[in-house]
Design an enzyme around this catalytic site. Structure first.
Site, short mmCIF file in Angstrom:
data_model
loop_
_atom_site.label_atom_id
_atom_site.label_comp_id
_atom_site.label_asym_id
_atom_site.label_seq_id
_atom_site.Cartn_x
_atom_site.Cartn_y
_atom_site.Cartn_z
CE1 TYR A 1 35.14 39.97 36.73
CE2 TYR A 1 34.54 37.66 36.50
CZ TYR A 1 34.35 38.90 37.09
OH TYR A 1 33.36 39.07 38.03
CG ASP B 1 35.89 44.02 29.29
OD1 ASP B 1 35.64 43.01 29.99
OD2 ASP B 1 35.98 45.17 29.78
CE LYS C 1 37.80 46.77 36.84
NZ LYS C 1 37.91 46.21 38.20
P1 KE4 Z 1 32.54 44.93 37.61
O1 KE4 Z 1 31.20 44.28 37.37
O2 KE4 Z 1 33.33 44.25 38.71
O3 KE4 Z 1 32.45 46.44 37.80
O4 KE4 Z 1 33.40 44.76 36.25
C1 KE4 Z 1 33.57 43.48 35.69
C2 KE4 Z 1 34.80 43.49 34.82
C3 KE4 Z 1 34.64 43.54 33.45
N1 KE4 Z 1 35.71 43.56 32.62
C4 KE4 Z 1 36.97 43.53 33.12
C5 KE4 Z 1 38.13 43.54 32.17
C6 KE4 Z 1 37.19 43.48 34.52
O5 KE4 Z 1 38.45 43.43 35.00
C7 KE4 Z 1 36.09 43.47 35.39
C8 KE4 Z 1 36.24 43.38 36.90
N2 KE4 Z 1 37.58 43.31 37.37
C9 KE4 Z 1 37.74 42.62 38.64
C10 KE4 Z 1 39.22 42.54 39.00
N3 KE4 Z 1 40.05 42.10 37.93
C11 KE4 Z 1 36.95 43.30 39.71
C12 KE4 Z 1 37.34 42.93 41.11
C13 KE4 Z 1 36.23 42.17 41.77
O6 KE4 Z 1 35.57 41.35 41.09
O7 KE4 Z 1 36.06 42.40 42.98
#
Ligand code: KE4
Length: 451
Positions: free
Chosen positions: A167, A262, A290
């Site tokens: 993701y 990523d 994060k």
């Molecule tokens: P954000 O746009 O949510 O800040 O980051 C996206 C993203 C990008 N790359 C990786 C490897 C990620 O894990 C994420 C977002 N992680 C999720 C949980 N696995 C965020 C939680 C959510 O969507 O509320």
């Protein structure tokens, strides 16, 4: 490791330890959820928090402290979500609070450059081995979306390779066999994304280097980039097979494509320099988020100077953001990175993660529960499947019903575990050996009552 002192124990006299006795009272959460569902889709601002797959209603949090969350019904939980990764130093770390409070005192946003933006960029370039130049954005999604744009501009190609179950945020071209909330909700690819946007996205099985070789042979001079979670967090935690990441780097180099790591989750967590430092691999671009901001909205993408020089206003690849490099977020991020750089908590964090992982493996064997545990410094997943999980297809074979029963049992025991089999659990530098022992016993109790 910062021991959970009396100071980090609940200040709220009403705080109740949820010890599994009887059914805890979530009435205030329930009332807020009813109100939320009237004005917010699904009552949550991110599907990952919906708790649908564990057949529970979301718990509304009032406050957090150290390794703990306290919900609106004053119940205390040991927190293994940690805002999905950012709270690497635990909640309300004094250095972070101090930095954020000072920054807020000087105003909350300027729309003009400030000192903390320079400091955080310098720290990222110093700590993340492959990053020579970096741009701040407001989320991991923006970081990954922008990194792919600049890779396409640099190579003058359109196609990207991603991996099933990974993701990279919710930008259109990534919503193909993605992990995290899509996997949790069983959404293969999202409606509203035109085929024209996803036809340039090839999604392959993670850890399958032959599939990558084949894809390059079929599309060789069309592939702009390979984007990968070097350690997958969004199918649950999946480690790269020996040689897989090296194989990606070789294939990209051979075919003139860029390798994008990523590291939104792994950055600053699995090692000071992220997974690329752990595996000693230099991607061309890195995405961060994060832990970079200690809980404030932040993201960043960076890497080779010749690639990043294409980004406006230096180059013509356009990317912008009103709150990019926000003075409060960057001040908090600088404080978090400085603690990680100087206090080097990784040895103890890895030891604690291993203690939890090993303790769970032993317990799972003792209670003859078909499950495996995958871990890396500061993160881990218990997969309710007999066989080791090496890719998204094997992750999907997990018993998600059993996961849901155990999750609800853990909640009763005061453990707040990520509400999805397809997410990773996170530890902070404020978690302790005592809390790890409590967690293992809570798992044992929850599994026994679920079997
Ligand atoms: P954000 O746009 O949510 O800040 O980051 C996206 C993203 C990008 N790359 C990786 C490897 C990620 O894990 C994420 C977002 N992680 C999720 C949980 N696995 C965020 C939680 C959510 O969507 O509320």
């Amino acid at each position: 490791m910062v021991e959970a002192t009396a100071e980090t124990k609940s200040k709220d006299k009403q705080a109740k330890q949820s010890n599994g006795a009887g059914t805890p009272n979530h009435s205030r959460s329930a009332k807020l959820f009813e109100r939320a569902k009237k004005v917010i889709p699904g009552g949550v601002n991110s599907p990952a928090r919906a708790c649908l797959s564990v057949e529970s209603e979301p718990i509304f949090i009032e406050r957090a402290d150290g390794p703990y969350l306290y919900d609106v019904d004053h119940i205390e939980y040991v927190d293994y979500v940690l805002s999905w990764g950012p709270m690497l130093l635990g909640h309300r770390h004094p250095r972070l609070l101090e930095a954020a409070e000072q920054a807020i005192d000087n105003g909350t946003s300027y729309g003009a450059p400030c000192r903390a933006e320079v400091e955080i960029a310098e720290l990222v370039c110093e700590m993340i081995p492959s990053v020579e130049m970096v741009r701040m954005v407001n989320s991991g999604t923006e970081a990954c979306m922008s990194a792919v744009r600049v890779a396409r501009a640099f190579t003058k190609r359109d196609t990207i390779i991603k991996f099933d179950g990974c993701y990279h945020g919710h930008a259109d071209s990534f919503l193909v066999k993605a992990g995290s909330g899509l996997a949790t909700l069983g959404i293969a690819s999202s409606p509203g994304v035109p085929e024209a946007f996803t036809k340039e996205t090839i999604s392959l099985p993670y850890n399958d280097i032959d599939a990558v070789t084949k894809a390059f042979q079929e599309h060789k001079d069309k592939i702009a980039a390979v984007i990968v979670e070097p350690i997958v967090a969004n199918s649950g935690l999946i480690l790269p097979r020996d040689g897989f990441l090296e194989g990606l780097a070789e294939a990209c180099k051979k075919h003139g494509a860029l390798l994008i790591f990523d590291e939104v989750v792994t950055g600053f967590r699995v090692a000071k320099g992220g997974a690329q430092a752990l595996f000693k691999i230099q991607p061309d671009l890195t995405c961060l988020g994060k832990a970079l901001g200690g809980g404030f909205p932040i993201g960043a993408y960076g890497g080779r100077k010749d690639v990043m020089s294409l980004v406006a206003p230096l180059g013509s690849v356009y990317q912008a953001g009103t709150l990019s490099g926000n003075p409060v977020a960057t001040a908090a991020g600088v404080a978090q990175l400085r603690v990680l750089k100087t206090e080097k908590p990784y040895g103890e964090l890895k030891e604690l993660t291993d203690k939890l992982a090993e303790g769970l493996r032993t317990m799972l064997k003792d209670v003859s529960c078909p499950a495996t545990v995958a871990s890396a410094c500061g993160m881990l997943t218990v997969f309710f499947a007999a066989k080791e999980v090496t890719d998204f297809a094997s992750a999907q074979k997990c018993d998600t019903q059993m996961f849901g029963k155990v999750w609800r049992g853990l909640l009763k025991e005061g453990i707040y575990w990520p509400p999805s089999q397809f997410e990773a659990a996170f530890l902070s530098t404020m978690h302790t050996k005592k809390l790890v022992d409590k967690t293992i016993s809570a798992f044992e109790k929850a599994i026994k009552s679920a079997q």
